[in-house]
Each structure stands twice: as structure tokens, then as C-alpha cells.
Design a protein around this motif. Sequence first.
Motif, PDB file in Angstrom:
ATOM      1  N   SER A 368       0.845  -1.191   0.000  1.00 51.42           N
ATOM      2  CA  SER A 368       0.000   0.000   0.000  1.00 51.42           C
ATOM      3  C   SER A 368       0.878   1.238   0.000  1.00 51.42           C
ATOM      4  CB  SER A 368      -0.911   0.016   1.236  1.00 51.42           C
ATOM      5  OG  SER A 368      -1.607   1.236   1.308  1.00 51.42           O
ATOM      6  N   ARG A 370      -0.398   4.252   0.177  1.00 48.45           N
ATOM      7  CA  ARG A 370      -1.285   5.324   0.625  1.00 48.45           C
ATOM      8  C   ARG A 370      -1.317   5.478   2.140  1.00 48.45           C
ATOM      9  NH1 ARG A 370      -6.985   4.235  -1.717  1.00 48.45           N
ATOM     10  NH2 ARG A 370      -5.936   4.678  -3.681  1.00 48.45           N
ATOM     11  N   ASN A 371      -0.942   4.433   2.879  1.00 48.47           N
ATOM     12  CA  ASN A 371      -1.190   4.447   4.325  1.00 48.47           C
ATOM     13  C   ASN A 371       0.052   4.111   5.132  1.00 48.47           C
ATOM     14  OD1 ASN A 371      -4.211   4.788   4.277  1.00 48.47           O
ATOM     15  ND2 ASN A 371      -4.045   2.905   3.105  1.00 48.47           N
ATOM     16  N   ASP A 372       0.031   4.569   6.373  1.00 45.72           N
ATOM     17  CA  ASP A 372       1.110   4.259   7.302  1.00 45.72           C
ATOM     18  C   ASP A 372       0.829   2.937   8.018  1.00 45.72           C
ATOM     19  OD1 ASP A 372       2.642   6.486   6.711  1.00 45.72           O
ATOM     20  OD2 ASP A 372       1.586   7.752   8.154  1.00 45.72           O
ATOM     21  N   VAL A 375      -2.337   2.306  10.332  1.00 44.30           N
ATOM     22  CA  VAL A 375      -3.580   2.303   9.561  1.00 44.30           C
ATOM     23  C   VAL A 375      -3.750   0.952   8.859  1.00 44.30           C
ATOM     24  CG1 VAL A 375      -4.833   3.399   7.670  1.00 44.30           C
ATOM     25  CG2 VAL A 375      -3.464   4.784   9.239  1.00 44.30           C
ATOM     26  N   GLY A 407       2.299   6.008  11.764  1.00 43.10           N
ATOM     27  CA  GLY A 407       0.861   6.235  11.671  1.00 43.10           C
ATOM     28  C   GLY A 407       0.174   6.224  13.020  1.00 43.10           C
TER      29      GLY A 407
END
Length: 447
Positions: A368, A370-372, A375, A407
Motif C-alpha cells: 500500500s 497510501r497508508n502508514d 492504519v 501512523g
Amino acid sequence: MVPGPRAPESVETGVPLVGAEQIARLLGRDLPTAEQRRIIEAPLEPVLVVAGAGSGKTETMAGRVVWLVANGLVEPQQVLGLTFTRKAAGELAERVRLRLRRLARAAAEAGVVLPGRAHLDDDVLGGRPTISTYNAYAASLVRDHALRLGIDPSARLLGEAAQWQLASEVVEAWQEDLEIDAAVSTVVEAVLSLSGALDEHLLDPAAAQDGIARICEDIAATPAGEPPRAPYAEVTRLVGSLAQRSRLLDVVAAYRARKRASDAIDFGDQVALAARLAREVPEVGAAERDRFAVVLLDEYQDTSYAQLSLLSGLFGDGHPVIAVGDPHQSIYGWRGASAGGLERFPTTFRRAPAHGGGPAEVLALSTSWRNDVAVLDAANLVAAPLRAGATRVAVPELAARPTAGPGRVDALLTPTVLDEAQAVAEFVAAHWRAAGHGPGGGRGSAA
């Protein structure tokens, strides 16, 4: 991860194939991951790509097209890409066009010989990939081949307002008692909804009524227990609802007859007619396979039964089809889409006998971008039951990108929906405004 088998070298030029990593360097982009490289450089055979949210599927699809064209394995106009929205189609088309042009300049400046150099900027002369929505592609088939089914290709296309007006006229003129205690507008909406559902499932009203009758007969034949008792209230309500739907199908049949008499079709008709062309007219499939050497299908998990029938009828004989989807993200169940369609892809689009036959290969995108980390940990935990329930296609957990931060996951429980909306709006606004003070002043994005 072991890279997948490479496509054959260019026979016409004798020039060795250029790898996905070298193309990324020429374009000044991040190198593809091992998963992305395997997909980009996959052989010209059917492939299913299971791609999680934010895993770079559009980037990988664009890289696949650029790699194929740059190596002379296909010409730009031999590529068909289908997705659901005009926005997504435009984004993919723009990425491909810009990168082909940039690659041509970068390779010339670096003195790199590309097998497909002659085709890199073909779009100047009109040779560019066909990137479209599923429905627009179906409409083009109907325009080109409707006469093969005895239908006028210039039939008037009804928009939503025109459909409503026509259905309203049919409902208001209906003489029989529908035994429905509802406003005319509600009945009109139900008629249009049922007609659309029939198109998505390639059924006519009579076939649907037969199916409803069989269901009701099966319910009635189910033993009521010892001693016999009256059916449960829920069962009675279900049977009543099915009977009501069966009566409405008579109105649907009249609405469809009115459309035909008016020489008109709607969007659902276009997909259903295109599916008929694919199944009943072999010449249409042969022509499309000759026209498109490679087919890319985006958001495959959201395709309806009619769209699946269309695509498999045209390209289901071992043609090089690469489909990208995520069974965890299916959002069009209301119109017949099912994650089961994605799970059946390997057997629906089998390898050609010349390539050994058998189910199509299944690859994955599991990083991914898009995310940490926190998440993704939460998302993977929530999606765990979905992965456990997968039967034919394994869906991997999403892994964080190498540069991901730790995150943070916040939980919020509010007394009302309005309180929740206010809290979410304040959270997004605070972070969005803060992002505007970064380098360059550009704002972040949020979903």
C-alpha cells in the motif's frame, strides 16, 4: 519473489527486450517492486491481478502498456483498457500517452535502442490505446453491429429523464390491479429498477416470472413441521413480496415493448445487446480480437453478469486479458456485481491450448502506497474475516511501503450522526489546512 516468465524477445527487430526497471529509470520514476515488475513483464496470456486498496494498480497498468509498446510486442492502437468511470479512463489514458512520449525522448537522449521505438509517439497520427468505460465500449459494439441482431444502430438512446417519462406513461395507463399500495412515482421507480436488473442478468420478464414461480412453489412445498403450523410471518411477507414483483414484471414487459415501438434503447439495453452480440455472433468476437492484441480490465470485481458475459464472449479463448480487482471492494452488488466473478476469472479466461491451457495465472499487488503502518494494521484486522472466507483467490494482507511512517489510529464514539460528521469535518479541515503550509504550498488529500 521469483520474477515471472518473460515475454518473447522482439522477433522483428532482434533487439533485446527492455525491462520495466530500465524504463522507470529512463522516465525518472521510482523502480517497480518485484510484484509490479512481474505484472508489467507478464507473458501475453490471461492474468488476474488481486490488488488491494492503494496498491498502485493504475500505475502498474500504465507501466504494463508502456512496457508492451516500448518493446514492440503490441502497437498502441492494439491495446484496449476498460474501467468504470470516465475520470479513471481519462487518467489511465493520460498517463500512458505522456509516458510513451517522454520515453521516446529519454531513450533518444540516452542512446537506448527500444524495439518499439517506431510506435512510442504514434498517437500524433492517431495510433493510441483505446481507454474507455465498460458501458461506452458496449455502446460502440451496438453501434457497429446492432444490425446483426435486427436492431437499428441509430436507435434513440434514452437518458434517465426520458426513461422515467416513458415508464410513467406506461404505469399511468395500466388498467389491471397491481395490488400495490404505493404512489405512482414509487411504482415507476420499481419498474425502471426491475428492467435494469433484468438487463444486468440477461433475463426477460417472462424468465424472471418463471423463476419467481419456482421459488414460491419450493417455499410452499417445504414441510411445515409436525404438527403442521402456519408459515412464519417473514415467510408470508417474502411470498407476498415475490408475488408483487411478479405482477410488476408485466408492467416491465409493457415498458420494454413501448421502448421497442419507439425505436429507443437505454444504457442497460446497450450492455445486454452487446453481450448478445458476443455470444451469438462469432464474427464480432473475431473482429475485436484482431483489433485488440491486449485487453486490460480495471475494477473487475464490480462487473455485472452481463458485462462478464460480454467480456468472456469476446476475449475468453486464451486472449491476453489482464484483469485487476479486489474482492474486498465490490460496491455494485445492487446491480448484480459479485466478488465471485473475480474468483472465477482464472477458469473463465483460461490459457489458450497453445500455451498449455489451464487456469489463468493469479498475481498480487500487496504494497500500500497510501497508508502508514498503524492504519494498515487496523485495516488488515478488519478485513481478516474476508480473507478467511476467500475460496478460490487468496487476498494478501496489505504491507506498508518502505518509507511509511508509524501512523496513528484514533477511535471516536459520538452520541449522534451529526456529532460524528462535525468531528470528522474538523479533523479533515485541520490536517488539510496544515498541509497547505508545506513546501510549495500544495494541499494534501483525504478520503
